[in-house]
Design a protein around this motif. Structure first.
Motif, PDB file in Angstrom:
ATOM      1  N   ALA A 470       0.824  -1.211   0.000  1.00  0.00           N
ATOM      2  CA  ALA A 470       0.000   0.000   0.000  1.00  0.00           C
ATOM      3  C   ALA A 470       0.856   1.258   0.000  1.00  0.00           C
ATOM      4  CB  ALA A 470      -0.929   0.004   1.214  1.00  0.00           C
ATOM      5  N   ASN A 471       2.018   1.200   0.680  1.00  0.00           N
ATOM      6  CA  ASN A 471       2.927   2.342   0.758  1.00  0.00           C
ATOM      7  C   ASN A 471       4.361   1.866   0.495  1.00  0.00           C
ATOM      8  OD1 ASN A 471       1.076   4.537   1.614  1.00  0.00           O
ATOM      9  ND2 ASN A 471       0.778   3.191   3.396  1.00  0.00           N
ATOM     10  N   SER A 472       5.288   2.825   0.468  1.00  0.00           N
ATOM     11  CA  SER A 472       6.676   2.518   0.123  1.00  0.00           C
ATOM     12  C   SER A 472       7.477   2.058   1.347  1.00  0.00           C
ATOM     13  CB  SER A 472       7.345   3.733  -0.516  1.00  0.00           C
ATOM     14  OG  SER A 472       7.232   4.862   0.353  1.00  0.00           O
ATOM     15  N   ASN A 473       6.988   1.055   2.045  1.00  0.00           N
ATOM     16  CA  ASN A 473       7.755   0.426   3.119  1.00  0.00           C
ATOM     17  C   ASN A 473       7.197  -0.973   3.366  1.00  0.00           C
ATOM     18  OD1 ASN A 473       5.918   0.463   5.684  1.00  0.00           O
ATOM     19  ND2 ASN A 473       5.732   2.540   4.796  1.00  0.00           N
ATOM     20  N   TYR A 474       8.051  -1.833   3.936  1.00  0.00           N
ATOM     21  CA  TYR A 474       7.685  -3.238   4.098  1.00  0.00           C
ATOM     22  C   TYR A 474       6.645  -3.460   5.200  1.00  0.00           C
ATOM     23  CZ  TYR A 474      11.688  -4.319   1.095  1.00  0.00           C
ATOM     24  OH  TYR A 474      12.572  -4.408   0.041  1.00  0.00           O
ATOM     25  N   ASN A 475       6.430  -2.455   6.048  1.00  0.00           N
ATOM     26  CA  ASN A 475       5.457  -2.599   7.137  1.00  0.00           C
ATOM     27  C   ASN A 475       4.044  -2.221   6.713  1.00  0.00           C
ATOM     28  OD1 ASN A 475       7.410  -3.457   9.018  1.00  0.00           O
ATOM     29  ND2 ASN A 475       8.030  -1.327   9.400  1.00  0.00           N
ATOM     30  N   SER A 476       3.901  -1.707   5.502  1.00  0.00           N
ATOM     31  CA  SER A 476       2.563  -1.322   5.053  1.00  0.00           C
ATOM     32  C   SER A 476       1.788  -2.557   4.606  1.00  0.00           C
ATOM     33  CB  SER A 476       2.672  -0.313   3.905  1.00  0.00           C
ATOM     34  OG  SER A 476       3.281  -0.903   2.772  1.00  0.00           O
ATOM     35  N   ALA A 477       0.487  -2.363   4.396  1.00  0.00           N
ATOM     36  CA  ALA A 477      -0.380  -3.493   4.037  1.00  0.00           C
ATOM     37  C   ALA A 477      -0.038  -4.034   2.655  1.00  0.00           C
ATOM     38  CB  ALA A 477      -1.842  -3.021   4.059  1.00  0.00           C
ATOM     39  N   VAL A 478      -0.136  -5.373   2.530  1.00  0.00           N
ATOM     40  CA  VAL A 478       0.058  -6.016   1.224  1.00  0.00           C
ATOM     41  C   VAL A 478      -1.283  -6.019   0.511  1.00  0.00           C
ATOM     42  CG1 VAL A 478       0.655  -8.144   0.037  1.00  0.00           C
ATOM     43  CG2 VAL A 478       1.958  -7.438   2.060  1.00  0.00           C
ATOM     44  N   LEU A 479      -1.319  -5.391  -0.641  1.00  0.00           N
ATOM     45  CA  LEU A 479      -2.576  -5.274  -1.381  1.00  0.00           C
ATOM     46  C   LEU A 479      -2.891  -6.553  -2.145  1.00  0.00           C
ATOM     47  CD1 LEU A 479      -2.148  -1.629  -2.751  1.00  0.00           C
ATOM     48  CD2 LEU A 479      -3.339  -2.388  -0.693  1.00  0.00           C
ATOM     49  N   GLN A 480      -1.874  -7.132  -2.772  1.00  0.00           N
ATOM     50  CA  GLN A 480      -2.082  -8.375  -3.515  1.00  0.00           C
ATOM     51  C   GLN A 480      -0.739  -8.931  -3.976  1.00  0.00           C
ATOM     52  OE1 GLN A 480      -4.384  -6.634  -6.878  1.00  0.00           O
ATOM     53  NE2 GLN A 480      -2.778  -7.479  -8.206  1.00  0.00           N
ATOM     54  N   GLY A 481      -0.745 -10.182  -4.401  1.00  0.00           N
ATOM     55  CA  GLY A 481       0.433 -10.777  -5.000  1.00  0.00           C
ATOM     56  C   GLY A 481       0.429 -10.532  -6.495  1.00  0.00           C
ATOM     57  N   LEU A 482       1.627 -10.438  -7.080  1.00  0.00           N
ATOM     58  CA  LEU A 482       1.762 -10.210  -8.516  1.00  0.00           C
ATOM     59  C   LEU A 482       2.552 -11.366  -9.127  1.00  0.00           C
ATOM     60  CD1 LEU A 482       2.717  -6.405  -8.541  1.00  0.00           C
ATOM     61  CD2 LEU A 482       0.470  -7.422  -8.989  1.00  0.00           C
ATOM     62  N   ALA A 483       1.975 -11.999 -10.126  1.00  0.00           N
ATOM     63  CA  ALA A 483       2.640 -13.121 -10.769  1.00  0.00           C
ATOM     64  C   ALA A 483       3.787 -12.632 -11.637  1.00  0.00           C
ATOM     65  CB  ALA A 483       1.632 -13.902 -11.612  1.00  0.00           C
ATOM     66  N   LYS A 484       4.734 -13.511 -11.875  1.00  0.00           N
ATOM     67  CA  LYS A 484       5.857 -13.215 -12.756  1.00  0.00           C
ATOM     68  C   LYS A 484       5.322 -12.853 -14.147  1.00  0.00           C
ATOM     69  CE  LYS A 484      10.370 -15.186 -13.992  1.00  0.00           C
ATOM     70  NZ  LYS A 484      11.243 -16.391 -13.865  1.00  0.00           N
ATOM     71  N   ASN A 485       5.931 -11.847 -14.780  1.00  0.00           N
ATOM     72  CA  ASN A 485       5.573 -11.346 -16.116  1.00  0.00           C
ATOM     73  C   ASN A 485       4.314 -10.469 -16.129  1.00  0.00           C
ATOM     74  OD1 ASN A 485       7.769 -12.668 -17.362  1.00  0.00           O
ATOM     75  ND2 ASN A 485       6.591 -14.580 -17.410  1.00  0.00           N
ATOM     76  N   THR A 486       3.776 -10.123 -14.919  1.00  0.00           N
ATOM     77  CA  THR A 486       2.655  -9.188 -14.861  1.00  0.00           C
ATOM     78  C   THR A 486       3.087  -7.825 -15.400  1.00  0.00           C
ATOM     79  OG1 THR A 486       1.670 -10.286 -12.946  1.00  0.00           O
ATOM     80  CG2 THR A 486       1.042  -7.989 -13.323  1.00  0.00           C
ATOM     81  N   SER A 487       2.296  -7.241 -16.273  1.00  0.00           N
ATOM     82  CA  SER A 487       2.616  -5.930 -16.852  1.00  0.00           C
ATOM     83  C   SER A 487       2.148  -4.814 -15.928  1.00  0.00           C
ATOM     84  CB  SER A 487       1.934  -5.770 -18.221  1.00  0.00           C
ATOM     85  OG  SER A 487       2.427  -6.734 -19.132  1.00  0.00           O
ATOM     86  N   PHE A 488       2.857  -3.691 -15.948  1.00  0.00           N
ATOM     87  CA  PHE A 488       2.477  -2.542 -15.117  1.00  0.00           C
ATOM     88  C   PHE A 488       2.956  -1.260 -15.777  1.00  0.00           C
ATOM     89  CE2 PHE A 488       6.628  -3.963 -13.549  1.00  0.00           C
ATOM     90  CZ  PHE A 488       7.370  -2.789 -13.606  1.00  0.00           C
ATOM     91  N   THR A 489       2.417  -0.168 -15.244  1.00  0.00           N
ATOM     92  CA  THR A 489       2.853   1.167 -15.666  1.00  0.00           C
ATOM     93  C   THR A 489       3.426   1.897 -14.462  1.00  0.00           C
ATOM     94  OG1 THR A 489       1.131   1.259 -17.352  1.00  0.00           O
ATOM     95  CG2 THR A 489       2.137   3.357 -16.701  1.00  0.00           C
ATOM     96  N   VAL A 490       4.564   2.563 -14.628  1.00  0.00           N
ATOM     97  CA  VAL A 490       5.230   3.262 -13.530  1.00  0.00           C
ATOM     98  C   VAL A 490       4.563   4.611 -13.301  1.00  0.00           C
ATOM     99  CG1 VAL A 490       7.397   4.274 -12.710  1.00  0.00           C
ATOM    100  CG2 VAL A 490       7.419   2.117 -13.974  1.00  0.00           C
ATOM    101  N   LEU A 491       4.227   4.871 -12.033  1.00  0.00           N
ATOM    102  CA  LEU A 491       3.634   6.153 -11.660  1.00  0.00           C
ATOM    103  C   LEU A 491       4.651   7.068 -10.984  1.00  0.00           C
ATOM    104  CD1 LEU A 491       0.295   4.781 -10.147  1.00  0.00           C
ATOM    105  CD2 LEU A 491       0.723   5.559 -12.495  1.00  0.00           C
ATOM    106  N   ASN A 492       5.547   6.464 -10.161  1.00  0.00           N
ATOM    107  CA  ASN A 492       6.479   7.286  -9.380  1.00  0.00           C
ATOM    108  C   ASN A 492       7.610   6.385  -8.870  1.00  0.00           C
ATOM    109  OD1 ASN A 492       7.586   9.476  -8.118  1.00  0.00           O
ATOM    110  ND2 ASN A 492       6.139   9.531  -6.408  1.00  0.00           N
TER     111      ASN A 492
END
Length: 867
Positions: A470-492
């Protein structure tokens, strides 16, 4: 040798020296345990002894691993200045010849000393060959204490008969006792021991048990560590790591030592009551002043003029002062840096005024800070294994290693004294430097190379089981798992305080943050040091998710409190204790290099751990080395006698080394615990080193023929005839026994295994019944590492031997005889003929037959060394 008693070849006492001694009569050898005791050694010191019938090499220290100082002609009489038994229990004498001092093994002397009042004459001390580099008393390590009186500390100390704890205790010295240091010695473990006398007895006490006063050339001082470093048990990196020291730590320095690789090491106290060795380059050395030389003066290795002159300093030279010392003659001396990285001692009267240096002077290290250039580069490792050092020079510690095709970003480079570039990079082990020869340069236009996609760009997940936070640290909530080769767009993108680069993405309409290792193709690899459990959390109480084994490669994601988050080969993600991983694979051949040893050319590879290697000879002049090796460091430089060398990956991802030799060259390969060596030599018998083992001896007659001929006698006579044949052909020969003495089997193989020789031949006579006949040559390949070469040797000798003596050919056979099975050299056991057969018994006892047998075996060896 009787076949009905399989153990008859397993002969079992006195281990003779490898070189022939001045006398070959049985009385010329020490009896019983074949060694001089401490009292006897002390009596030899001060006497004059004569070199035997062979010229002797005088060395700079008390093992054959030290450099030769001079060769002393046979028959030369020399005064024994000192005597010492090293860690291999060899007795060496300190002598002076033509103005030079050094050490000569006692084996080369005709010793004639009366021991005590018993009138016993001590003859040649009998010792095996030693390859261990034992640091002799000729080193500066501890020498400055010799002649001084030092006090035992607060604990009673054991005085021993030699300079390791393996020697027997000869007395216990109470705490607080003051003793005069008679001599000093640094053993194979780089421990300094003092020779002292207590209650009429002389012996050795470790220097650690003394409350030492500072002496010439050594003052108690403290220094600050400026770069993370490891503390070792001894003064080379091959010794075990006993601790890690962080930058800023201040350590008490006890002494310094320059090892055989010319590396300067310092002995430190790294914990209460614990001492170890650290490379000098890890420290900041503070000057207390700087002085200008007012008259031409010499710099010495210690704080008296009796020490070696190391430099001459001209008038007007300004030197940094590190220490001040007043010696026993009340002379004041200063320790100075007289050249880059070199220190010595100069008398105080060489200087004029003192000018104080800044309170926090620039640390004196081998780095090249003045030549650091800010330049951003993308680097790709271009060699199989690249050393990564703690600073921009070869003198710095190797902190980790990179593998071929690993990619790094570099923002700085530095040039060394040779104007060669070193690139500064970040690793999981901290900052490190890579030499220009091991990398290829990508983008060097001055802009930071893009490793991860920038804002608005698209990318794909490279790791299995990636997590979207959810945020840029390991203590934040995990929103979901992402499989290998999942496509994404960079926001920041942003960099967290712990050094992690976080990327904000949109993956399938879901926004969140991922650490950059999820999208990087190249991330660090480490290797298992043993079988270990992978957990789903950074705790041994967490759930087990996988198991790794010795040398298993894993990808490193991040570290936390002594734990490492990894991805296994099966793409499972979990946590493992950092101590279970190594930067380099324990099963690999690293640091491939060429060396000259005893005047011969070697290819050498280091082994991070003890493991077995296998080889085969697939075709003429080709050697194939394998054995579940994760990597093999190919030697890039040309090697005389080697046509080509290449490393190949085979099924399972293991590495194989293929070496093709020039048609005029051959080799001897040895697999040691810590290294693999291949001696490359010209073909032919000349210059080859052969060990001849005459079976049985003394109380063990071997088989006895119907007419009373004894196996031990006929095989010794044949061994001597063979020695003459081989030496006439230019070979170097050693007899395990040249007289009627008895040797244990282990003593025979020890001679081979501690040598750098090329072949071992054990001679025997067979026995079964009166009609048995013929010649057999045995070898072992199931246990002996050199089984392939042993088989080739056996075939060659058997063929030429039966041609020469005309006996029935019983062939080449594999057996488990001790002298073959436990031998590390190419080795065979030859049954010349049946002594139980009256006809062959007579032949075996005949000088003519013995000479023919010798000529046949010599021919077989010639053909073997032509292959």
């Amino acid at each position: 040798m009787k076949k009905v008693i399989a153990s008859s070849v397993l002969a079992t006492s006195v281990l003779l020296p490898l070189n022939l001694l001045a006398s070959e009569s049985p009385t010329a050898y020490a009896a019983s345990n074949s060694s001089l005791v401490l009292d006897e050694i002390q009596q030899i010191a001060g006497t004059t002894q004569k070199i035997g019938k062979y010229a002797a090499n005088m060395r700079s220290g008390a093992t054959t691993s030290y450099s030769k100082v001079v060769t002393i002609p046979a028959g030369t009489s020399l005064e024994i200045l000192d005597a010492f038994t090293n860690a291999e229990k060899e007795v060496w004498f300190n002598v002076e010849y033509n103005g030079k001092k050094g050490w000569v093994t006692s084996e080369l002397f005709e010793i004639n000393v009366t021991a005590g009042e018993s009138g016993v004459v001590i003859n040649e001390p009998v010792k095996p060959i030693a390859q261990t580099a034992v640091k002799a008393a000729s080193t500066s390590n501890g020498i400055s204490y010799v002649g001084t009186t030092q006090r035992i500390g607060k604990n009673a100390s054991n005085m021993r008969s030699g300079a390791t704890t393996s020697y027997k205790v000869v007395a216990t010295i109470p705490a607080g006792t003051s003793l005069k240091v008679l001599s000093a010695f640094t053993n194979a473990q780089n421990e300094v021991w003092f020779n002292v006398e207590y209650n009429g007895k002389k012996g050795w006490v470790t220097s650690d048990l003394f409350a030492l006063n500072a002496t010439a050339g050594e003052t108690a001082t403290s220094m600050k560590v400026v770069q993370q470093t490891t503390v070792h048990k001894g003064a080379t990196k091959s010794y075990a790591v006993v601790s890690t020291v962080k930058p800023g730590t201040t350590l008490v320095i006890h002494q310094e030592f320059t090892n055989a690789s010319k590396e300067k090491w310092l002995q430190v106290t790294y914990a209460t009551g614990k001492k170890g060795w650290v490379l000098a380059s890890a420290f900041e050395e503070s000057s207390i002043a700087s002085k200008v030389v007012s008259k031409t003066s010499t710099v010495h290795s210690g704080a008296t003029k009796s020490y070696k002159t190391v430099a001459t300093i001209q008038v007007g030279t300004k030197l940094s002062i590190h220490q001040e010392f007043t010696n026993a003659s009340k002379e004041k001396w200063y320790q100075v840096t007289y050249a880059v990285g070199k220190k010595g001692w100069i008398p105080a009267d060489a200087f004029e005024t003192v000018s104080t240096v800044p309170e926090n002077p620039t640390p004196e290290t081998p780095s090249t800070d003045a030549n650091i250039v800010e330049e951003k580069n993308s680097l790709k490792v271009s060699v199989p294994v690249a050393n990564m050092r703690s600073g921009p020079a070869i003198t710095f510690d190797v902190v980790t290693q990179a593998r071929q095709n690993d990619v790094f970003d570099s923002s700085q480079y530095a040039t060394d004294a040779k104007s060669e570039k070193w690139y500064k990079v970040n690793t999981t082990s901290g900052e490190a430097w890579l030499h220009q020869s091991v990398v290829s340069i990508g983008d060097s236009a001055g802009e930071a190379p893009i490793v991860t996609p920038g804002a608005g760009e698209k990318g794909t997940i490279k790791r299995a089981n990636a997590l979207l936070y959810a945020n840029s640290n390991y203590n934040s909530a995990v929103l979901q798992g992402l499989a290998k080769n999942t496509s994404f767009t960079v926001l920041n993108k942003l960099k967290a305080s712990d050094g992690t680069t976080w990327i904000q993405i949109n993956a399938g309409g879901k926004e969140g943050w991922i650490p950059d290792f999820e999208v990087n193709e190249n991330i660090p690899t480490k290797y298992g040091t043993k079988t270990a459990t992978v957990y789903n959390g950074a705790s041994a109480t967490a759930k087990k998710v996988d198991t790794i084994y010795l040398s298993t490669p894993v990808r490193v994601l991040r570290t936390l409190n002594g734990w490492v988050n990894i991805e296994t080969q099966s793409e499972k993600r979990g946590w493992i204790q950092a101590s279970m991983l190594s930067d380099i694979s324990p099963i690999q051949l690293s640091n491939g290099r060429t060396e000259v040893r005893n005047g011969q050319n070697y290819m050498v590879w280091s082994k991070p751990s003890k493991f077995d290697i296998t080889y085969s000879t697939p075709s003429a002049n080709v050697l194939r080395i394998f054995g579940n090796l994760s990597d093999i460091n190919e030697i890039k430089s040309s090697v005389t006698g080697v046509k080509s060398m290449k490393v190949e990956k085979v099924s399972g991802g293991t590495s194989v080394l293929l070496i093709t030799f020039d048609p005029n060259y051959t080799y001897t390969i040895r697999d040691y615990d810590k290294e693999l060596t291949i001696k490359v030599v010209e073909k032919g018998l000349a210059g080859k080193k052969i060990i001849l083992d005459a079976g049985h001896g003394a109380k063990d007659p071997g088989a006895v023929g119907p007419n009373g001929k004894r196996e031990k006698d006929v095989v010794l006579a044949t061994a001597k005839a063979l020695q003459a044949e081989l030496e006439a052909a230019g070979a170097e020969v050693v007899l395990t026994r040249s007289t009627d003495v008895f040797l244990e089997l282990k003593q025979r193989t020890d001679i081979a295994n501690k040598s750098d020789y090329d072949a071992f031949i054990s001679l025997h006579a067979d026995a079964f019944n009166a009609s048995s006949k013929g010649t057999t040559t045995y070898y072992n390949a199931t246990v002996n590492f050199n089984g392939p070469r042993s088989l080739t040797l056996a075939k060659s000798i058997q063929s030429d031997l039966v041609k020469a003596i005309g006996t029935y050919n019983r062939g080449v056979k594999e057996q488990v005889f001790y002298v073959n099975r436990m031998n590390e050299l190419p080795s065979v056991l030859v049954e010349l003929a049946f002594i139980s057969n009256p006809t062959e018994e007579a032949q075996l006892a005949s000088a003519a037959f013995q000479k023919k047998a010798a000529a046949g075996i010599r021919k077989g060896l010639e053909n073997y060394f032509k292959q």
